[in-house]
Write an enzyme that holds these catalytic residues in place. Sequence first.
Site, PDB file in Angstrom:
ATOM      1  N   ALA A  17       0.873  -1.416   0.008  1.00  0.00           N
ATOM      2  CA  ALA A  17      -0.053   0.040   0.052  1.00  0.00           C
ATOM      3  C   ALA A  17       0.887   1.346  -0.012  1.00  0.00           C
ATOM      4  CB  ALA A  17      -1.027   0.008   1.282  1.00  0.00           C
ATOM      5  N   SER A  40       9.805   0.610   8.724  1.00  0.00           N
ATOM      6  CA  SER A  40      10.529   0.039   9.570  1.00  0.00           C
ATOM      7  C   SER A  40      11.010  -1.406   9.196  1.00  0.00           C
ATOM      8  CB  SER A  40       9.888   0.044  10.956  1.00  0.00           C
ATOM      9  OG  SER A  40      10.528  -1.026  11.816  1.00  0.00           O
ATOM     10  N   LYS A  79      -2.505 -13.871 -14.806  1.00  0.00           N
ATOM     11  CA  LYS A  79      -3.563 -14.909 -14.169  1.00  0.00           C
ATOM     12  C   LYS A  79      -4.975 -14.447 -15.196  1.00  0.00           C
ATOM     13  CE  LYS A  79      -6.765 -14.098 -10.073  1.00  0.00           C
ATOM     14  NZ  LYS A  79      -6.541 -13.547  -8.672  1.00  0.00           N
ATOM     15  N   PRO A  97     -13.678 -16.524 -14.684  1.00  0.00           N
ATOM     16  CA  PRO A  97     -12.697 -15.905 -15.506  1.00  0.00           C
ATOM     17  C   PRO A  97     -12.620 -14.416 -15.417  1.00  0.00           C
ATOM     18  CG  PRO A  97     -14.650 -16.548 -16.730  1.00  0.00           C
ATOM     19  CD  PRO A  97     -14.957 -16.982 -15.281  1.00  0.00           C
ATOM     20  N   THR A 345      -8.824  -9.050  -3.855  1.00  0.00           N
ATOM     21  CA  THR A 345      -9.240  -7.702  -3.757  1.00  0.00           C
ATOM     22  C   THR A 345      -8.702  -6.473  -3.114  1.00  0.00           C
ATOM     23  OG1 THR A 345     -10.828  -8.403  -2.431  1.00  0.00           O
ATOM     24  CG2 THR A 345     -11.514  -7.905  -4.871  1.00  0.00           C
TER      25      THR A 345
END
Length: 507
Positions: A17, A40, A79, A97, A345
Amino acid sequence: MSGNAIRKIVIVGGGTAGWMAAAAFSARLDKTVEIVLVESDEIGTVGVGEATIPHLAVFNAMVGINEDEFLAASQGTFKLGIEFVDWGLKGERYFHPFGPHGQDLRGTHFHQLYLSEACRRQLPDIREWSMSGAAAERGRFARPAPDARLPFSQLAYAFHFDAGLYARFLRAHSERAGVTRIEGKIVDVALGGASGQVEAVRLENGSSIEGDLFIDCSGFRGLLIEEKLATGYEDWSHWLPCDRAVAVPCKLAGPPEPFTRSTARAAGWQWRIPLQHRMGNGLVYSSAHLGREEAAELLLANLEGEPLAEPRHLSFTAGRRRLAWNGNVVSLGLASGFIEPLESTSIHLVQSGISKLLALFPDKRFNPAERDEYNRQMRDVFEDVRDFIILHYKATRRSDSPFWDYCRTMDVPDKLAARLELWRSKGRIFREGAELFGTPSWVAVLLGQGIVPDAPEPAAEALDSSFVADALDKMRLSYRAMAEQMPTHAEFIARACKAGSDPLFAS
Ligand SMILES: Cc1cc2nc3c(=O)[nH]c(=O)nc-3n(C[C@H](O)[C@H](O)[C@H](O)COP(=O)(O)OP(=O)(O)OC[C@H]3O[C@@H](n4cnc5c(N)ncnc54)[C@H](O)[C@@H]3O)c2cc1C
């Protein structure tokens, strides 16, 4: 730049992120905005998160990432979707799919044509009408050309990659674009007196980093958004009871397949993510139904190759931060909430948060209207994803364990319950607003898990049956023929994901 413009952004955390945010802000904001990222090494990152959905290509384009370079650097693979094993009933499998199924005809959705034809004769799995599904089944891959004839242009793909290598790649990309990385452990967060906003983060070595806007990418703990601002968390574990995971990489047993596999187990499910250099594996499970040691044993007993590390245990609570943006802190990634990785997701939710923040980027006055709109949009995105994931659990017919009994019989959110009712009646699915998962995704999961509507919609039944039968047969043959012409996934990777690749395959 106006006097109120944000001049310094401090990103707290250097996992996926944090570095995605750094890459995006450095690419999209005025070069005079200073971007600092604090992380860190001692604390480290969550170290998982290796499967994605197709939207990541949009992020790559936005920040100027070359797809082949990124895949080569992260040992990535392609993928085409997810194979679900044992989800409807033990012994069953289906494929979700990317991209559509078939073609709509005479204003009728393809899945309605399929449902009406299935009332007249036994049809193969709907996967055979998906370009991505047909290619995945044969272990083949090629990049679709956008202007190509159907069906090739319907192929849609995402990526698998090594999470650690991906963060490293994004870090190099961001540092080249001017982001400053500071290594250090944050031990305190300073709030401004009257405003109540975050003014600075303090490091263990005594230094202090001030900023105008803080992006909390500190992982599950939410160092700023929760530990300092006590924003609150909406707990969804009554709908998504899995709260633990154990992960372990293993050796590949053959060439990597172009899809993720998710196999349902008695108290959760196991993922299998093929990369170029190894297989990623993990078991997501409910701690109310399975112990930590049994989970690790179950995972290790179901690996296809020799384990390459010790199993790594993780805990989480499904849900979301009540406000993704609070004051001058915007949380992204695990700090903003977590929905288990069944449909890969989370990285997309990071991407979505970044895009929405860029679209609603504040100045130092922090207009509440912008913040409220961001929070509304993020709530909607999270809830839409949540409902689609709950669907997989609710739509099971399994009754072979207390875990599946709970899932099958649990109450679900009202919107999902209404959707299931519409589907059961005449196979109708309506995509609302900017929902992430469209009709083909819902159809794949519902039919795949054996939830068949009572009847197709009347307009589909009214179509000439020989016209529908002929059109379906022709479509299926064209997907199959196109898939058979593609190179194998392994061949494509070998040629495309290293420098000096064959121009025929280059992005
Ligand atoms: C079991 C599991 C499987 C997953 N699979 C997928 C998947 O297949 N696909 C997908 O899209 N997502 C997946 N995810 C989610 C994905 O891993 C995360 O969304 C993604 O990695 C982003 O994590 P993050 O950067 O928010 O947090 P982290 O990786 O935890 O990073 C947090 C950062 O904050 C820093 N930090 C924390 N505290 C301090 C401090 N005091 N001082 C300084 N720095 C600090 C850490 O050092 C680290 O750099 C999965 C998650 C889990 C738990």
